[in-house]
Motif scaffolding. Structure first.
Motif, PDB file in Angstrom:
ATOM      1  N   LEU A 118       0.826  -1.209   0.000  1.00 26.85           N
ATOM      2  CA  LEU A 118       0.000   0.000   0.000  1.00 26.85           C
ATOM      3  C   LEU A 118       0.863   1.263   0.000  1.00 26.85           C
ATOM      4  O   LEU A 118       0.646   2.185  -0.802  1.00 26.85           O
ATOM      5  CB  LEU A 118      -0.914  -0.019   1.226  1.00 26.85           C
ATOM      6  N   LEU A 119       1.847   1.313   0.879  1.00 27.36           N
ATOM      7  CA  LEU A 119       2.704   2.494   0.959  1.00 27.36           C
ATOM      8  C   LEU A 119       3.584   2.626  -0.281  1.00 27.36           C
ATOM      9  O   LEU A 119       3.850   3.743  -0.746  1.00 27.36           O
ATOM     10  CB  LEU A 119       3.567   2.434   2.221  1.00 27.36           C
ATOM     11  N   GLN A 120       4.018   1.509  -0.813  1.00 30.84           N
ATOM     12  CA  GLN A 120       4.853   1.571  -2.020  1.00 30.84           C
ATOM     13  C   GLN A 120       4.103   2.219  -3.178  1.00 30.84           C
ATOM     14  O   GLN A 120       4.652   3.082  -3.874  1.00 30.84           O
ATOM     15  CB  GLN A 120       5.322   0.166  -2.401  1.00 30.84           C
ATOM     16  N   VAL A 121       2.856   1.830  -3.388  1.00 27.30           N
ATOM     17  CA  VAL A 121       2.126   2.414  -4.512  1.00 27.30           C
ATOM     18  C   VAL A 121       1.801   3.882  -4.244  1.00 27.30           C
ATOM     19  O   VAL A 121       1.835   4.711  -5.159  1.00 27.30           O
ATOM     20  CB  VAL A 121       0.846   1.606  -4.833  1.00 27.30           C
ATOM     21  N   CYS A 122       1.530   4.226  -2.995  1.00 29.17           N
ATOM     22  CA  CYS A 122       1.221   5.621  -2.671  1.00 29.17           C
ATOM     23  C   CYS A 122       2.455   6.517  -2.761  1.00 29.17           C
ATOM     24  O   CYS A 122       2.338   7.715  -3.014  1.00 29.17           O
ATOM     25  CB  CYS A 122       0.601   5.711  -1.279  1.00 29.17           C
ATOM     26  N   LEU A 123       3.626   5.926  -2.564  1.00 30.97           N
ATOM     27  CA  LEU A 123       4.869   6.692  -2.653  1.00 30.97           C
ATOM     28  C   LEU A 123       5.455   6.694  -4.059  1.00 30.97           C
ATOM     29  O   LEU A 123       6.502   7.289  -4.297  1.00 30.97           O
ATOM     30  CB  LEU A 123       5.897   6.137  -1.661  1.00 30.97           C
ATOM     31  N   GLY A 124       4.789   6.006  -4.986  1.00 33.84           N
ATOM     32  CA  GLY A 124       5.238   6.030  -6.374  1.00 33.84           C
ATOM     33  C   GLY A 124       6.090   4.863  -6.804  1.00 33.84           C
ATOM     34  O   GLY A 124       6.578   4.832  -7.937  1.00 33.84           O
ATOM     35  N   LYS A 164      -5.421  13.314   7.351  1.00 40.48           N
ATOM     36  CA  LYS A 164      -5.726  13.794   6.000  1.00 40.48           C
ATOM     37  C   LYS A 164      -4.696  14.826   5.539  1.00 40.48           C
ATOM     38  O   LYS A 164      -5.024  15.947   5.143  1.00 40.48           O
ATOM     39  CB  LYS A 164      -7.141  14.371   5.942  1.00 40.48           C
ATOM     40  N   ILE A 165      -3.443  14.418   5.606  1.00 40.02           N
ATOM     41  CA  ILE A 165      -2.336  15.292   5.218  1.00 40.02           C
ATOM     42  C   ILE A 165      -2.281  15.486   3.708  1.00 40.02           C
ATOM     43  O   ILE A 165      -1.771  16.477   3.207  1.00 40.02           O
ATOM     44  CB  ILE A 165      -1.002  14.704   5.741  1.00 40.02           C
ATOM     45  N   ARG A 166      -2.825  14.514   2.968  1.00 39.18           N
ATOM     46  CA  ARG A 166      -2.835  14.560   1.500  1.00 39.18           C
ATOM     47  C   ARG A 166      -1.414  14.669   0.938  1.00 39.18           C
ATOM     48  O   ARG A 166      -1.143  15.444   0.024  1.00 39.18           O
ATOM     49  CB  ARG A 166      -3.677  15.742   1.002  1.00 39.18           C
ATOM     50  N   SER A 167      -0.510  13.896   1.507  1.00 38.86           N
ATOM     51  CA  SER A 167       0.899  14.011   1.121  1.00 38.86           C
ATOM     52  C   SER A 167       1.281  13.117  -0.051  1.00 38.86           C
ATOM     53  O   SER A 167       2.431  13.127  -0.476  1.00 38.86           O
ATOM     54  CB  SER A 167       1.790  13.675   2.323  1.00 38.86           C
ATOM     55  N   HIS A 168       0.326  12.342  -0.588  1.00 40.56           N
ATOM     56  CA  HIS A 168       0.674  11.401  -1.648  1.00 40.56           C
ATOM     57  C   HIS A 168      -0.011  11.701  -2.978  1.00 40.56           C
ATOM     58  O   HIS A 168       0.067  10.901  -3.906  1.00 40.56           O
ATOM     59  CB  HIS A 168       0.327   9.975  -1.212  1.00 40.56           C
ATOM     60  N   SER A 169      -0.652  12.840  -3.066  1.00 40.69           N
ATOM     61  CA  SER A 169      -1.376  13.162  -4.299  1.00 40.69           C
ATOM     62  C   SER A 169      -0.437  13.315  -5.489  1.00 40.69           C
ATOM     63  O   SER A 169      -0.843  13.105  -6.640  1.00 40.69           O
ATOM     64  CB  SER A 169      -2.187  14.453  -4.103  1.00 40.69           C
ATOM     65  N   LEU A 203      -7.952   8.947  -0.052  1.00 41.74           N
ATOM     66  CA  LEU A 203      -9.117   9.671   0.453  1.00 41.74           C
ATOM     67  C   LEU A 203      -9.018   9.938   1.955  1.00 41.74           C
ATOM     68  O   LEU A 203      -9.453  10.991   2.443  1.00 41.74           O
ATOM     69  CB  LEU A 203     -10.393   8.884   0.158  1.00 41.74           C
ATOM     70  N   LEU A 204      -8.420   8.990   2.679  1.00 41.52           N
ATOM     71  CA  LEU A 204      -8.345   9.104   4.136  1.00 41.52           C
ATOM     72  C   LEU A 204      -7.136   9.901   4.606  1.00 41.52           C
ATOM     73  O   LEU A 204      -7.204  10.608   5.619  1.00 41.52           O
ATOM     74  CB  LEU A 204      -8.288   7.714   4.773  1.00 41.52           C
TER      75      LEU A 204
END
Length: 205
Positions: A118-124, A164-169, A203-204
């Protein structure tokens, strides 16, 4: 017990805490020796933290359990390190550090393996995420078990309280958006499993 060899005493403390760290409560308040024994890194590394696993809101900095929990993290307790990684990623915006913590675990929980993908895909790290997810799905034994683990992780995230930092958009990416018929955020298949969970994370968090 204070006259026992220290290694024997530590082994006894490890056995006492094998079912739950709560069983060590009596030792912590008995004497300095017992307190030291119950706080030994070897004991903290192996004791069961299932109670905190089921109630992850108790690991936050404001919780009275936090000092004890932090010692378990420092000792390398797998459950503590997993829960700490969720807190770091979702409450403190330190997903990179959380991912490294999980990757450094010699014997991670199944929930930690899911969180790695999960974190790998969110971090690119798209390719790494797909490989990690494939390994996780195989190790889970069935898709239903894997989906249940993923749902548990998100339930824990909600209890910890994402900010909800939205740091991975700007780092999240998915090369081939799955077009599964009938699948959505709450109804997934093995093909779109990680995609929908990562969307939920965005989203979260």
């Amino acid at each position: 017990m204070e006259n026992l060899d220290i290694n024997v005493a530590i082994d006894i403390a490890m056995r006492v805490g094998a079912d739950s760290f709560i069983n060590l409560g009596g030792m912590l308040g008995t004497s300095k020796f017992y307190n030291t024994l119950a706080s030994d890194p070897a004991v903290l590394r192996t004791i069961s933290l299932q109670y905190l696993f089921n109630n992850p809101h108790l690991i936050t900095n404001e919780s009275p359990f936090h000092p004890f929990f932090s010692r378990c993290v420092q000792a390398g307790n797998p459950t503590a390190c997993y829960l700490e990684s969720l807190k770091l990623a979702t409450r403190e915006g330190r997903a990179e550090y959380a991912l490294q913590m999980l990757l450094s675990q010699p014997d991670p929980l199944p929930h930690a393996n899911f969180t790695i993908a999960l974190l790998q895909v969110c971090l690119g790290f798209y390719d790494d995420a797909l490989r990690s997810c494939s390994t996780f799905l195989c190790s889970a034994g069935s898709f239903e078990a894997a989906d249940s683990i993923g749902s548990t992780v998100f339930s824990q995230i909600m209890q910890i309280g994402p900010l909800k930092i939205r740091s991975h958009s700007n780092t999240w990416k998915w090369v081939d958006i799955p077009l599964c018929l009938g699948c959505n955020l709450s109804n997934r298949c093995s093909n779109c499993f990680l995609y929908w969970f990562s969307v939920m994370y965005l989203l979260l968090c």
